[in-house]
Design a protein around this motif. Structure first.
Motif, PDB file in Angstrom:
ATOM      1  N   ALA A   1      22.837 -68.241  14.861  1.00  0.00           N
ATOM      2  CA  ALA A   1      23.749 -68.832  14.216  1.00  0.00           C
ATOM      3  C   ALA A   1      23.962 -67.542  13.475  1.00  0.00           C
ATOM      4  N   ALA A   2      23.287 -66.632  14.255  1.00  0.00           N
ATOM      5  CA  ALA A   2      24.434 -65.449  14.254  1.00  0.00           C
ATOM      6  C   ALA A   2      25.689 -64.864  15.000  1.00  0.00           C
ATOM      7  N   ARG A   3      25.362 -66.082  15.855  1.00  0.00           N
ATOM      8  CA  ARG A   3      26.701 -65.661  16.594  1.00  0.00           C
ATOM      9  C   ARG A   3      28.151 -66.342  15.732  1.00  0.00           C
ATOM     10  N   CYS A   4      27.893 -67.412  15.554  1.00  0.00           N
ATOM     11  CA  CYS A   4      28.528 -67.922  14.324  1.00  0.00           C
ATOM     12  C   CYS A   4      30.070 -67.150  13.463  1.00  0.00           C
ATOM     13  N   MET A   5      31.336 -67.063  14.382  1.00  0.00           N
ATOM     14  CA  MET A   5      32.534 -65.855  14.378  1.00  0.00           C
ATOM     15  C   MET A   5      33.304 -66.665  12.781  1.00  0.00           C
ATOM     16  N   GLU A   6      32.900 -68.150  12.204  1.00  0.00           N
ATOM     17  CA  GLU A   6      33.662 -68.577  11.074  1.00  0.00           C
ATOM     18  C   GLU A   6      34.959 -68.323  11.302  1.00  0.00           C
TER      19      GLU A   6
ATOM     20  N   VAL B   1      30.716 -74.105   9.343  1.00  0.00           N
ATOM     21  CA  VAL B   1      30.392 -72.798   9.267  1.00  0.00           C
ATOM     22  C   VAL B   1      29.554 -72.435   7.752  1.00  0.00           C
TER      23      VAL B   1
ATOM     24  N   VAL C   1      25.980 -72.965   9.415  1.00  0.00           N
ATOM     25  CA  VAL C   1      25.168 -72.208  10.190  1.00  0.00           C
ATOM     26  C   VAL C   1      25.469 -71.369   9.682  1.00  0.00           C
ATOM     27  N   GLY C   2      26.321 -70.742   8.308  1.00  0.00           N
ATOM     28  CA  GLY C   2      25.601 -69.318   7.625  1.00  0.00           C
ATOM     29  C   GLY C   2      24.216 -69.981   6.888  1.00  0.00           C
TER      30      GLY C   2
ATOM     31  N   TYR D   1      21.680 -68.629   8.964  1.00  0.00           N
ATOM     32  CA  TYR D   1      21.620 -67.465   9.169  1.00  0.00           C
ATOM     33  C   TYR D   1      20.786 -66.513   8.315  1.00  0.00           C
ATOM     34  N   GLU D   2      21.119 -67.270   6.868  1.00  0.00           N
ATOM     35  CA  GLU D   2      21.047 -66.233   5.647  1.00  0.00           C
ATOM     36  C   GLU D   2      19.508 -66.932   5.640  1.00  0.00           C
TER      37      GLU D   2
END
Lengths: 165, 621, 377
Positions: free
Chosen positions: B204-209, B224, B227-228, B231-232
């Motif tokens: 999930a940390a790869r997502c550039m939003e 976004v 997935v964010g 990551y959180e």
């Protein structure tokens, strides 16, 4: 706990010290101890005041002063570098006053002036506590967290007419 | 150096330089060539640029603004927008972070740095490269430094460009643990193991939003955000975001056609974010959706809606309408929920538990399900229309097509094969199976058949092969499916057309006679295969499965009503923007309406219909 | 000299306030000093910084961890490399990022080249101030040769934006090592000429000796670091005492002088420059293969755990520190640079100017290596 930390606690039982890592030791105290602690450390070889900084912890209502001290006269008995001391002193955000440490370290002078200007901290006994860098007046000292840079810039500079062709 | 030597005359040492060639460059008659990595003005490859806007977001000085270029086509399915970065050189500091973060690798900096102009407005500039703005990039002999500006540049003058090892994004995804082919082909164990918490967070940390995926998703999920949230470390929030648009995360987390990943900007040079598997992680990690979501139906609207088909579209509509406060009843001929996803996807891809989990939550909201009830037989369509304020048809494509070749009646139909095996009485397979078809259903049938062979003939040699009209590059099945089937040892015979099922003297299937395909489509691009009649081969086998497609079955609609139902040119049920068919109060969605033929588009149809039904039943509000 | 001094301080001379700077040919950067003079003697001096205050520390609180990296180098135009390094060190310390060995080597090579470039800049300023236009021209030319190397390595001449958290931004280009050696040979070959025309020149000696004396204890008392301390006989260099990068893996020496005057400070700069050139050769010989960069997390999502740190390094002017604090968010909560020119320009300078001649103001200021942008930040 480091050697210097032990020395401090031995001398000032009320002050707590905490080793951050091998290069840094944190010392937490309050403003009443400032001068005696700095004098003690200076006599003990911590002869270099690297920095006086301040962190605005707005939510806690605290302006936290940070004194960074290191030892320029190396202690030969200790292998490796002597740890850097980070002395932290909380001040009330409403009435931040503390005694000037210029009597111990001369170079505290500009740092204290800067903190007076940027955070509104009153250092008692400072001979010329006037703004160091800035020339305008600010209602909130500009490095405090509640100073809104963007709003200030918009209000202050949008009114300046653009350069004519 | 001793101090005695000090003399005022020692400076005269410098006099010798009077007679040497000066080092000064006689600018502008003599130019200094910038280094190969020089960070000058921007270059942007417009064909590669997706308009994702990462450059705009990373720019520390707000120098970049994404502007719409009306001449460009917006192609959300491919992750291409018609936005392109515009750079304000009054703000740019030439740090090149935009280059290092460009997932498409389209941005670079040139070695040009001169802009001579009297108008400061010319600072703002939409960069292109030599391909798209040929006339602005001049060869050496036409270039003059005195005219240098943003539109008078040098050819072949690329400077600072991207290096993937030093980029600000991670082009490789976190590897998904999978059961190896030798092991998985022996049973129906789920092939994709699923991420651990740590792996999910790292992926999930790869997502550039940038949100290109959200534009590509038919159902428009808040990708976004969900997935964010992973990551959180907030799976509850992730689930809530998913349920805004999609009530079937455990199903879609496994079998979604992931249009989003096609569009993901990270996929342009590397691998897209594993959006589907992240959704699956959220759905799997939360035991009980109900306590995480805390959703409850709105106040009772006292209107009832009947839904034909408990597939993804029917289930989703039931969810959306139930939350709005409608009374919802779902009819399905199968014994449980899922429709096509209940019988279609093999267990190694979609275990029944995942279907039950999603559907169970929807049922818990108060949706009524009437299984083993076939509309048109157990209850009539007209009755349904009379008893409910609105009806939604989401019956899917369940009428399998046959090749119609000689002895085709001896072949099994893929859907029946899959259904009998997954939720029926099971099936005895042969030792050498031929699957006709090159689509995903054919892959499912072949891979499932292979597993059954391994189970039923555990110590003997077995073989499953597929034969398809399409050649490798035209095969409709996804690359992933084809690759995994190959890994498991399935033999492919692309570009061969079935001609006849050969029988031996006792009337048992002996093999499939095939003809080499010349082309599948004619000059107009229509499906119209042609063959090299002289090139034939016999594929040996004792069982044939046909998997060449399905069509919808509308026999449940009475003839006179059916006459009033309009279809599109592509033989799809015609619906308006509210999802309503030409029959008043009858809405439709899913495979009978859209051409994507997948779950997420079926969900998207349901979303449209839920709004449409709301407007139809409560026109004023 | 004695006669002059007596006349200047005579009772008839009025005390005047003289404004020195902020634009003055004898000083580097926009910085002003209010001098109280009697005749041509300075009675007292008061430094007035602020002409280059850009509010970097406040700005840094608004930008995320990666966006700050092109910003920090701009704090000091003379030696942007050490600014990038101190920021990267602080971020790495807070976030627990390891830097690959090759990355550390490239960093040190780049930092030593920056040191040489910075010292050459200082030499340019100092020699021009004394009227040695030729030497100034040479120094600027040689600095430019190093900037050419930077341009090749990083894509920028001054704001290189090269050292970033996790390592360096690009690996060495092909054939770069050879070109570094060639450039350093060219500069090294010029040392005898520098010596003859400048360092052994009587004019320099007359102007620099005994001027702006800052003794060892005085220097320490006032927060002096770097050359100010080493020129007064204190052997203290953070690269030795508290090593970072790979400074503990190469063999090199700390250079000191005893007198503490402008002359000693300039000579220490000269010796350090030569030492740095030697060090670069050694580093180039030992540089290992491997990656030069460990990827940092996605800049749009990167959060650094709550914590604070004070890191320091030896820049070309003395101790450069950064107090950096994270509240667990995507941006620094507070950043405060401890720049060497801060005490040098605001405390040491005022003291060193006492009793000196007006004409030596620039002399003393440049020999203390006071760089205005890093005071104001």
């Amino acid at each position: 706990m480091s050697k210097v930390g032990e020395e401090i606690t031995a001398h000032f039982p009320e002050i707590n010290t905490h080793r951050i890592d091998e290069k840094r030791v944190e010392v937490n105290t309050d403003k009443g101890y400032l001068l005696s602690l700095l004098n003690f450390l200076k006599d003990g070889g911590y002869d270099h005041l690297g920095l006086i900084s301040c962190v605005d912890r707005m939510e806690d209502g605290v302006l936290q002063l940070v004194y960074v001290l290191s030892r320029y006269a190396q202690d030969e008995s200790v292998p490796g570098p002597d740890p850097t001391l980070v002395v932290k002193i909380p001040l009330s955000r409403e009435e931040p006053t503390i005694v000037s440490s210029m009597g111990v370290f001369i170079n505290a002078e500009p740092y204290e002036r800067e903190l007076y200007e940027m955070f509104g901290i009153d250092f008692t006994g400072h001979p010329r506590l006037d703004p160091l860098f800035l020339e305008r007046d600010y209602d909130i000292p500009p490095l405090r967290k509640d100073f809104d840079t963007r709003r200030y810039v918009t209000e202050e500079f949008e009114t300046i007419p653009p350069v004519e062709d | 150096m001793s101090e005695q030597k000090s003399s005022v005359l020692s400076s005269l040492e410098a006099v010798k330089y009077l007679f040497r060639k000066p080092k000064t460059i006689k600018y502008p008659f003599e130019l200094k060539e910038p280094a190969l990595r020089y960070r000058g003005f921007h270059l942007n490859d417009w064909d590669a640029c997706t308009g994702c806007g990462n450059c705009e977001d990373i720019c520390p000085n707000d120098a970049i603004e994404m502007v719409e270029v009306p001449d460009l086509e917006d192609r959300p399915a491919e992750g291409m927008t018609n936005r392109r970065p515009q750079i304000n050189y009054g703000r740019c500091c030439f740090c090149g972070l935009c280059v290092d973060i460009c997932p498409a690798g389209s941005l670079s900096l040139s070695r040009d740095y001169l802009h001579i102009h009297f108008n400061t407005d010319t600072f703002t500039f939409v960069p292109k490269d030599e391909k798209s703005a040929e006339n602005k990039f001049l060869p050496e002999e036409e270039y003059s430094v005195l005219k240098a500006n943003l539109n008078h540049r040098r050819q072949d003058y690329e400077g600072f460009s991207q290096d993937l090892d030093f980029s600000l994004f991670e082009p490789e995804r976190v590897r998904m643990p999978q059961v190896p082919p030798e092991e998985r082909k022996l049973s129906f164990i789920e092939q994709v193991v699923g991420y651990t918490k740590e792996e999910a967070s790292r992926e999930a940390a790869r997502c550039m939003e940038c949100g290109l995926c959200e534009d590509a998703c038919p159902a428009g999920l808040n990708i976004v955000d969900y997935v964010g949230a992973i990551y959180e470390d907030d799976p509850d929030e992730s689930l809530r975001e998913i349920f805004e648009d999609n009530p079937l995360p455990a199903i879609c987390g496994r079998i979604c056609m992931k249009h989003c990943e096609e569009a993901c900007s990270l996929g342009k040079q590397g691998e897209p974010v594993a959006i589907r598997w992240l959704k699956r992680w959220t759905a799997d990690v939360i035991e009980d959706y109900k306590s995480s979501l805390e959703l409850s139906p709105a106040e009772d609207k006292e209107k009832r809606v009947g839904i034909i088909g408990a597939g993804p579209s029917g289930l989703s509509l039931a969810y959306f309408l139930r939350l709005k406060g409608y009374g919802v009843t779902v009819f399905d001929s199968l014994p449980g929920p899922g429709g096509a996803v209940r019988i279609g996807p093999p267990k190694y891809r979609l275990p029944l538990e995942a279907v039950e989990k999603d559907a169970g939550y929807i049922a818990s909201l108060g949706v009524k399900f009437r299984y083993l009830t076939r509309v048109g037989k157990d209850v009539s369509f007209t009755e349904l229309r009379d008893n409910y304020d609105a009806v939604y048809m989401a019956v899917g494509n369940f009428d399998p097509l046959s090749t119609g070749i000689e002895n085709a009646d001896r072949a099994h139909l893929a859907l029946d094969f899959l259904k009998r095996n997954k939720i029926g009485e099971g099936i005895d397979v042969g030792r050498e199976i031929i699957v006709i078809g090159g689509g995903n259903v054919a892959m499912d049938a072949a891979r499932e058949a292979l597993r059954l062979q391994h189970i039923q003939y555990s110590d003997k040699d077995v073989m499953t092969k597929t034969v398809s009209l399409e050649d490798w590059d035209e095969m409709p099945a996804t690359d992933e499916e084809v690759e995994e089937a190959k890994e498991e040892g399935i033999q492919f015979n692309p570009a061969w057309g079935p001609k006849k099922i050969e029988l031996d003297e006792e009337g048992n299937v002996r093999g499939l006679l095939c003809t080499k395909v010349k082309s599948v489509f004619d000059e107009d691009g229509r499906f119209n295969p042609s063959f090299h009649e002289d090139r034939e081969k016999l594929l040996e086998g004792d069982m044939v499965i046909e998997a060449i497609g399905q069509k919808p079955d509308f026999s449940f609609i009475p003839e006179e009503t059916f006459q009033k139902l309009s279809f599109t040119e592509r033989r799809k049920v015609k619906v308006d923007e509210d999802g309503m068919t030409t029959l008043p109060g009858v809405f439709a969605g899913g495979d009978i309406v859209n051409s994507n033929l997948d779950a997420v588009t079926a969900i998207a149809d349901a979303k449209v219909a839920s709004e449409g039904i709301d407007r139809y039943l409560f026109p004023s509000s | 000299m004695e006669i002059l001094r007596q006349r200047d301080t005579g009772p008839t001379t009025r005390e005047l306030e003289l404004y020195f700077g902020p634009q003055h040919l004898g000083m580097v950067g926009n910085f002003s000093i209010t001098l109280n003079v009697k005749g041509d003697r300075i009675v007292s001096a008061e430094a007035n910084p602020g002409y280059l205050h850009r509010g970097f520390e406040k700005l840094m609180e608004e930008r995320n961890w990666i966006q700050n990296f092109p910003l920090v180098c701009r704090v000091n135009v003379i030696e942007p490399g050490s600014m990038e390094m101190v920021y990267s060190m602080a971020v790495e310390d807070l976030a627990g990022i390891e830097v690959p060995e090759r990355g550390e080597y490239i960093r040190c090579i780049y930092l030593e080249l920056s040191r040489v470039a910075s010292h050459l800049f200082g030499l340019w300023a100092y020699s021009k101030m004394l009227g040695f236009e030729t030497v100034g021209g040479w120094a600027m030319y040689h600095r430019d040769l190093i900037l050419d190397l930077f341009e090749e390595l990083t894509g920028g001449r001054v704001y290189n934006i090269y050292i970033w958290p996790g390592g360096v931004r690009r690996d060495l280009p092909e054939g770069f090592i050879g070109r570094v050696k060639r450039t350093l040979h060219e500069i090294g070959g010029k040392v005898p000429d520098y010596n003859k025309t400048f360092f052994e020149n009587r004019v320099f000696h007359e102007r620099a000796r005994g001027i702006g004396v800052v003794g060892k204890d005085e220097a320490k008392e006032m927060g002096g670091t770097g050359q100010v301390l080493r020129a007064a006989g204190q052997e203290y260099d953070i690269r030795k005492v508290d090593p970072y990068g790979v400074y503990d893996e190469v063999d090199w020496e700390v250079h000191t002088r005893e007198e503490g005057d402008a002359y000693s400070r300039i000579m220490v700069i000269r010796d350090e420059m030569i030492e740095s050139v030697h060090m670069v050769f050694k580093l180039l010989k030992d540089i290992p293969d491997g990656p030069a960069y460990n990827k940092v997390p996605n800049p749009f999502k990167w959060r650094i755990p709550e914590g604070e740190t004070y890191v320091r390094l030896e820049s070309s002017r003395g101790e450069l520190g950064l107090y950096l604090l994270s509240d667990g968010g995507q941006r620094p909560y507070r950043a405060h640079f401890r720049t060497p020119s801060y005490p040098h320009g605001l405390t040491v300078l005022e003291k060193a100017l006492d009793g000196e001649s007006i004409s030596d103001t620039g002399n003393i200021m440049i020999s203390l290596y006071v760089t205005a942008p890093e005071i104001d930040r």
